[in-house]
Design a protein around this motif. Sequence first.
Motif, PDB file in Angstrom:
ATOM      1  N   THR A   1       5.874 -11.353 -13.700  1.00 45.78           N
ATOM      2  CA  THR A   1       4.459 -11.424 -14.073  1.00 45.78           C
ATOM      3  C   THR A   1       3.674 -10.420 -13.242  1.00 45.78           C
ATOM      4  OG1 THR A   1       3.861 -13.096 -12.409  1.00 45.78           O
ATOM      5  CG2 THR A   1       4.565 -13.922 -14.572  1.00 45.78           C
ATOM      6  N   ARG A   2       2.512 -10.083 -13.747  1.00 49.46           N
ATOM      7  CA  ARG A   2       1.624  -9.171 -13.029  1.00 49.46           C
ATOM      8  C   ARG A   2       0.180  -9.508 -13.383  1.00 49.46           C
ATOM      9  NH1 ARG A   2       1.766  -2.729 -11.765  1.00 49.46           N
ATOM     10  NH2 ARG A   2       0.076  -3.055 -10.300  1.00 49.46           N
ATOM     11  N   VAL A   3      -0.707  -9.460 -12.404  1.00 46.70           N
ATOM     12  CA  VAL A   3      -2.134  -9.707 -12.659  1.00 46.70           C
ATOM     13  C   VAL A   3      -2.868  -8.372 -12.624  1.00 46.70           C
ATOM     14  CG1 VAL A   3      -4.243 -10.755 -11.740  1.00 46.70           C
ATOM     15  CG2 VAL A   3      -2.144 -12.052 -11.714  1.00 46.70           C
ATOM     16  N   GLY A   4      -3.834  -8.188 -13.500  1.00 48.41           N
ATOM     17  CA  GLY A   4      -4.620  -6.946 -13.488  1.00 48.41           C
ATOM     18  C   GLY A   4      -3.848  -5.816 -14.146  1.00 48.41           C
ATOM     19  N   ILE A   5      -4.367  -4.582 -13.987  1.00 50.82           N
ATOM     20  CA  ILE A   5      -3.714  -3.487 -14.698  1.00 50.82           C
ATOM     21  C   ILE A   5      -2.699  -2.772 -13.829  1.00 50.82           C
ATOM     22  CG2 ILE A   5      -5.622  -3.176 -16.296  1.00 50.82           C
ATOM     23  CD1 ILE A   5      -6.403  -0.696 -14.691  1.00 50.82           C
ATOM     24  N   GLY A   6      -1.985  -1.828 -14.439  1.00 46.12           N
ATOM     25  CA  GLY A   6      -0.917  -1.104 -13.750  1.00 46.12           C
ATOM     26  C   GLY A   6       0.347  -1.192 -14.580  1.00 46.12           C
ATOM     27  N   ALA A   7       1.281  -0.268 -14.328  1.00 41.91           N
ATOM     28  CA  ALA A   7       2.520  -0.207 -15.107  1.00 41.91           C
ATOM     29  C   ALA A   7       3.330  -1.490 -14.952  1.00 41.91           C
ATOM     30  CB  ALA A   7       3.349   0.985 -14.644  1.00 41.91           C
ATOM     31  N   PHE A   8       4.001  -1.858 -16.039  1.00 44.28           N
ATOM     32  CA  PHE A   8       4.804  -3.093 -16.055  1.00 44.28           C
ATOM     33  C   PHE A   8       5.877  -2.887 -17.125  1.00 44.28           C
ATOM     34  CE2 PHE A   8       4.234  -8.046 -16.604  1.00 44.28           C
ATOM     35  CZ  PHE A   8       5.595  -8.205 -16.476  1.00 44.28           C
ATOM     36  N   PRO A   9       6.997  -2.220 -16.749  1.00 44.00           N
ATOM     37  CA  PRO A   9       7.994  -1.810 -17.746  1.00 44.00           C
ATOM     38  C   PRO A   9       8.568  -2.917 -18.626  1.00 44.00           C
ATOM     39  CG  PRO A   9       8.384  -0.677 -15.669  1.00 44.00           C
ATOM     40  CD  PRO A   9       7.327  -1.710 -15.402  1.00 44.00           C
ATOM     41  N   THR A  10       8.795  -4.129 -18.080  1.00 42.91           N
ATOM     42  CA  THR A  10       9.442  -5.178 -18.893  1.00 42.91           C
ATOM     43  C   THR A  10       8.434  -6.127 -19.554  1.00 42.91           C
ATOM     44  OG1 THR A  10       9.700  -6.696 -17.026  1.00 42.91           O
ATOM     45  CG2 THR A  10      11.530  -5.172 -17.427  1.00 42.91           C
TER      46      THR A  10
ATOM     47  N   ILE B   1       0.820  -1.217   0.000  1.00 44.26           N
ATOM     48  CA  ILE B   1       0.000   0.000   0.000  1.00 44.26           C
ATOM     49  C   ILE B   1       0.860   1.276   0.000  1.00 44.26           C
ATOM     50  CG2 ILE B   1      -0.341  -0.129   2.531  1.00 44.26           C
ATOM     51  CD1 ILE B   1      -3.120   1.120   0.246  1.00 44.26           C
ATOM     52  N   ASP B   2       2.046   1.219   0.628  1.00 43.77           N
ATOM     53  CA  ASP B   2       2.939   2.384   0.663  1.00 43.77           C
ATOM     54  C   ASP B   2       3.966   2.387  -0.456  1.00 43.77           C
ATOM     55  OD1 ASP B   2       2.521   4.109   3.171  1.00 43.77           O
ATOM     56  OD2 ASP B   2       2.405   2.074   3.965  1.00 43.77           O
ATOM     57  N   PHE B   3       4.543   1.219  -0.743  1.00 44.57           N
ATOM     58  CA  PHE B   3       5.696   1.168  -1.644  1.00 44.57           C
ATOM     59  C   PHE B   3       5.400   0.592  -3.016  1.00 44.57           C
ATOM     60  CE2 PHE B   3       7.260   0.821   2.761  1.00 44.57           C
ATOM     61  CZ  PHE B   3       7.907   2.054   2.828  1.00 44.57           C
ATOM     62  N   GLY B   4       4.190   0.083  -3.205  1.00 44.47           N
ATOM     63  CA  GLY B   4       3.843  -0.536  -4.478  1.00 44.47           C
ATOM     64  C   GLY B   4       3.456   0.472  -5.545  1.00 44.47           C
ATOM     65  N   THR B   5       2.997  -0.033  -6.686  1.00 45.85           N
ATOM     66  CA  THR B   5       2.636   0.817  -7.823  1.00 45.85           C
ATOM     67  C   THR B   5       1.223   1.365  -7.610  1.00 45.85           C
ATOM     68  OG1 THR B   5       2.107  -1.266  -8.919  1.00 45.85           O
ATOM     69  CG2 THR B   5       4.177  -0.222  -9.537  1.00 45.85           C
ATOM     70  N   TYR B   6       1.125   2.239  -6.605  1.00 42.73           N
ATOM     71  CA  TYR B   6      -0.152   2.841  -6.196  1.00 42.73           C
ATOM     72  C   TYR B   6      -0.788   3.605  -7.351  1.00 42.73           C
ATOM     73  CZ  TYR B   6      -3.406   5.152  -2.970  1.00 42.73           C
ATOM     74  OH  TYR B   6      -4.533   5.572  -2.326  1.00 42.73           O
ATOM     75  N   PRO B   7      -2.096   3.505  -7.596  1.00 46.19           N
ATOM     76  CA  PRO B   7      -3.122   2.837  -6.778  1.00 46.19           C
ATOM     77  C   PRO B   7      -3.335   1.345  -7.093  1.00 46.19           C
ATOM     78  CG  PRO B   7      -4.185   3.980  -8.582  1.00 46.19           C
ATOM     79  CD  PRO B   7      -2.696   4.193  -8.742  1.00 46.19           C
ATOM     80  N   PHE B   8      -2.519   0.787  -7.994  1.00 46.46           N
ATOM     81  CA  PHE B   8      -2.740  -0.611  -8.376  1.00 46.46           C
ATOM     82  C   PHE B   8      -2.000  -1.538  -7.418  1.00 46.46           C
ATOM     83  CE2 PHE B   8      -3.040   2.166 -12.073  1.00 46.46           C
ATOM     84  CZ  PHE B   8      -4.402   2.010 -12.312  1.00 46.46           C
ATOM     85  N   VAL B   9      -2.474  -1.497  -6.171  1.00 45.30           N
ATOM     86  CA  VAL B   9      -1.807  -2.209  -5.083  1.00 45.30           C
ATOM     87  C   VAL B   9      -2.865  -2.878  -4.215  1.00 45.30           C
ATOM     88  CG1 VAL B   9       0.207  -0.668  -4.965  1.00 45.30           C
ATOM     89  CG2 VAL B   9      -1.873  -0.073  -3.691  1.00 45.30           C
ATOM     90  N   THR B  10      -2.407  -3.612  -3.210  1.00 43.76           N
ATOM     91  CA  THR B  10      -3.337  -4.181  -2.239  1.00 43.76           C
ATOM     92  C   THR B  10      -3.479  -3.190  -1.089  1.00 43.76           C
ATOM     93  OG1 THR B  10      -3.911  -6.195  -1.054  1.00 43.76           O
ATOM     94  CG2 THR B  10      -1.588  -5.540  -0.970  1.00 43.76           C
ATOM     95  N   SER B  11      -4.208  -3.550  -0.030  1.00 45.15           N
ATOM     96  CA  SER B  11      -4.536  -2.563   1.012  1.00 45.15           C
ATOM     97  C   SER B  11      -3.724  -2.727   2.275  1.00 45.15           C
ATOM     98  CB  SER B  11      -6.015  -2.677   1.376  1.00 45.15           C
ATOM     99  OG  SER B  11      -6.780  -2.917   0.239  1.00 45.15           O
ATOM    100  N   SER B  12      -2.648  -3.521   2.217  1.00 45.18           N
ATOM    101  CA  SER B  12      -1.859  -3.752   3.428  1.00 45.18           C
ATOM    102  C   SER B  12      -0.376  -3.600   3.121  1.00 45.18           C
ATOM    103  CB  SER B  12      -2.142  -5.154   3.983  1.00 45.18           C
ATOM    104  OG  SER B  12      -1.782  -6.149   3.036  1.00 45.18           O
ATOM    105  N   ASN B  13       0.437  -3.610   4.184  1.00 49.11           N
ATOM    106  CA  ASN B  13       1.896  -3.575   4.011  1.00 49.11           C
ATOM    107  C   ASN B  13       2.413  -4.995   3.852  1.00 49.11           C
ATOM    108  OD1 ASN B  13       1.781  -0.843   6.118  1.00 49.11           O
ATOM    109  ND2 ASN B  13       2.935  -0.738   4.210  1.00 49.11           N
TER     110      ASN B  13
END
Length: 456
Positions: free
Chosen positions: A302-311, A261-273
């Motif tokens: 890999t990544r699920v759902g939307i949000g930036a994913f440079p590689t 929630i603090d360090f991830g690719t906000y807002p495409f993150v979960t709700s906890s640390n």
Amino acid sequence: MSLSWSAKDHKNTNQPAATGQKRSRNDAGNKVTVVLGAQWGDEGKGKVVDLLATEADIVCRCQGGNNAGHTVVVDGKEYDFHLLPSGIINPKSTSLIGNGVVIHLPGLFEEGDKNEKKGLKGWEKRLIVSDRAHLVFDFHQVVDGLQETERQAQEGKNIGTTKKGIGPAYSSKASRTGLRVCDLLGDFKDFSTRFKNLVHQYQSMYPSLTVDVEDQLKKLKEYAERLRPMVRDGVYYMYEALHGAPKKILVEGANAALLDIDFGTYPFVTSSNCTVGGACTGLGIPPLNIGDVFGVAKAYTTRVGIGAFPTEQLNAIGELLQTRGHEVGVTTGRKRRCGWLDLVIVRYAHMINGFTAIALTKLDILDVLDEIKVGVAYKLNGKRIPHFPANMDILHKVEVEYETFPGWKTDTSAARKWNDLPAKAQNYIRFIENHIGVPIKWVGVGKSRECMIQMF
């Protein structure tokens, strides 16, 4: 096999010091080993936890809820865990759901019963639930879906939540209207009133929300009785575990650094640390008792759902990784987006978590590639940037600088020790290790427990 648990000599600190004597300050107690995701989740944390859990006395979950999905294969049987710590498989260890976890009771019991049918015996007797953990209600899950629909309508994009009610439950917690396990097990009349108020609060925000309050309360009362024998004061339980006889204690992180929630690719993150700090706040343990911190990273990203994913590779490479790696979410069933290993994000995860070692998983998926790329830096307007951008617009614009390696074009799935791996695969692993500055302790080349090559 030695898993390098660092447990020092223990004295029981519960004895009062003799009058006038200086109290000994050197007994910090047992250390906990923490396993965390170093990318966007789905790295294979369950497998690493499972490996360590065979020797652990206590296995804990400290954050998240049943939005996590860990698959563990034992004796050819696949077990899926969402809320239960994967250590529940070990009949000799105790599993703890900490105060930082949000618990959907129907989900918890359904998961336990489903795994019981597959052969998981006596799990209810091995499970301890913190009385301070917050509850996820069915209406939280409905609201989760409604919020996604609303985001889609307003912004044309959603967050891609698992719709398990995790975000709304943490929102209730933060706005001090949430209900905890201790409330459910306390005065039920008082709990019912607060439950009704919470429902009304959500209905005023979402007029289309319908909740059969009486039916929900009836079910919750039944769950309360099934739950009661498992509930303990989590803080006291962990303190006793840390300061009693030597114990191996394992903390199983859910989600991953880039979803924090603090360090991830906000807002495409979960709700906890889901970084290392969450182990302290989610269990009520001091930083002093954190020992090894193992980061888990896949040999690609890999990544699920939307949000930036440079590689990300929106091409034949991405498709190959997706099909060869069976990249489908355990919790959502969604196809995962795939791309090259991004060491910028793994180094960033290390800055926050201070990994003492890394587990590199799914190396075998790369076996068929002619060449393999690794993202080593981000450039903005042609200039290298030394940090991981907080701003999502900037992250979408970065250009990735790659290092290219020749593929080893050999089946590695039968490798069981370092020397069994082809030289080019060894070279790839050593490069990763040197670039992050963290030793790689395990290399995964398949699904089962035996496929984890231990390096030291």
